[in-house]
Design an enzyme around this catalytic site. Structure first.
Site, short mmCIF file in Angstrom:
data_model
loop_
_atom_site.label_atom_id
_atom_site.label_comp_id
_atom_site.label_asym_id
_atom_site.label_seq_id
_atom_site.Cartn_x
_atom_site.Cartn_y
_atom_site.Cartn_z
N MET A 85 -2.82 -5.28 3.74
CA MET A 85 -2.68 -6.35 2.76
C MET A 85 -1.26 -6.38 2.22
SD MET A 85 -6.25 -6.63 0.67
CE MET A 85 -5.86 -5.33 -0.49
N CYS A 86 -0.99 -7.34 1.37
CA CYS A 86 0.34 -7.55 0.81
C CYS A 86 0.62 -6.54 -0.31
CB CYS A 86 0.45 -8.96 0.26
SG CYS A 86 -0.07 -10.24 1.42
N GLN A 87 1.85 -6.58 -0.83
CA GLN A 87 2.18 -5.78 -2.01
C GLN A 87 2.92 -6.64 -3.02
OE1 GLN A 87 3.64 -1.83 -1.85
NE2 GLN A 87 2.37 -1.24 -0.12
N ASN B 115 -2.31 -10.43 -3.95
CA ASN B 115 -2.58 -9.43 -2.93
C ASN B 115 -4.09 -9.35 -2.75
OD1 ASN B 115 -2.99 -7.08 -1.43
ND2 ASN B 115 -2.54 -5.72 -3.15
#
Length: 266
Positions: free
Chosen positions: A1-3, A108
């Site tokens: 996943m994103c940060q 996120n």
């Protein structure tokens, strides 16, 4: 996943130290390489830099590093795509006008089955679940309040709307209008507040800075990020369902999450 990365402070501050450690996670120390963006509030305006290249190697990232913009509120994002192609329109953070203000949002996680009404003023430009969620939030806020509400009313409304969206998936986010910053945790989110007496701080890649050389006794800076960026500071780990409202570097409102972070989604 994103940060995610955010900064809220009581004096215009350079985020370069944190951002340089953060952008290394986009291709050097981690795999969040599907684009990045960073937004700096300046008065009522916002400077936004976005690139669909990995932040660690992006020439635009170097521009941000060398520009050393100072701001009261900054939101940055490094992407690991789960929905939507790797392109500029799907790159966070996203921006919309609400009550004559610029609002900036980065997310996120993944939320499913969010629908945007055809007659809604706020429409997504790209194809991410994140932008759809932001449009849903903006539309519902405008529906509830014809004029800008108080900060307490606004915080309560954002919590209420976000809890509904969160039933559809993983919903970590950072949101700001340039005056304040709201953070919501679903899986992982941490924050640290730096204030007098300032000291040396060691970044996770062993770069060190002595903040006492660049600050005054009145300065207060809060950094919010998915994973702690430094090794010798006491980062506060938020829990699932937790919200914090920051202004001028201070924690003004908080809802403490009741569950530990959901490790299955990390």
């Amino acid at each position: 996943m994103c940060q995610l990365l955010g900064m809220n402070c009581n004096t215009p501050t350079d985020i370069s130290f944190s951002f340089e450690g953060f952008r290394r996670r986009a291709g050097v120390t981690d795999k969040h390489s599907d684009g990045f963006g960073i937004a700096f509030f300046e008065g009522k305006g916002v400077r936004i830099f976005r690139d669909n290249q990995p932040a660690a190697f992006s020439p635009l990232g170097d521009v941000v590093k060398n520009y050393r913009i100072k701001s009261f509120n900054v939101i940055a994002h490094i992407r690991q795509a789960t929905q939507g192609a790797v392109n500029i329109e799907n790159t966070h953070p996203f921006i919309r006008e609400i009550w004559g203000e610029n609002w900036v949002f980065a997310h996120n996680g993944t939320v499913e089955d969010l629908e945007i009404c055809p007659n809604n003023h706020y429409q997504p430009i790209g194809t991410t679940d994140s932008e759809r969620a932001f449009c849903c939030m903006a539309a519902e806020l405008k529906k509830r309040f014809s004029e800008k509400p108080t900060e307490r009313e606004l915080f309560n409304a954002v919590v209420d709307i976000s809890e509904e969206i969160a039933t559809k998936g993983v919903f970590n986010f950072i949101l700001s209008n340039g005056e304040w910053m709201i953070a919501r945790c679903a899986t992982k989110l941490h924050y640290v507040t730096r204030k007098h007496p300032f000291s040396k701080v060691f970044r996770e890649d062993d770069v060190v800075i002595d903040f006492s050389q660049y600050t005054t006794e009145q300065d207060k800076v809060t950094i919010i990020t998915t994973q702690p960026l430094t090794k010798n500071e006491e980062w506060i780990e938020m829990k699932n369902g937790g919200y914090v409202f920051f202004k001028d570097g201070d924690k003004v409102f908080e809802i403490v999450g009741t569950l530990p972070p959901c490790k299955a989604h990390v």
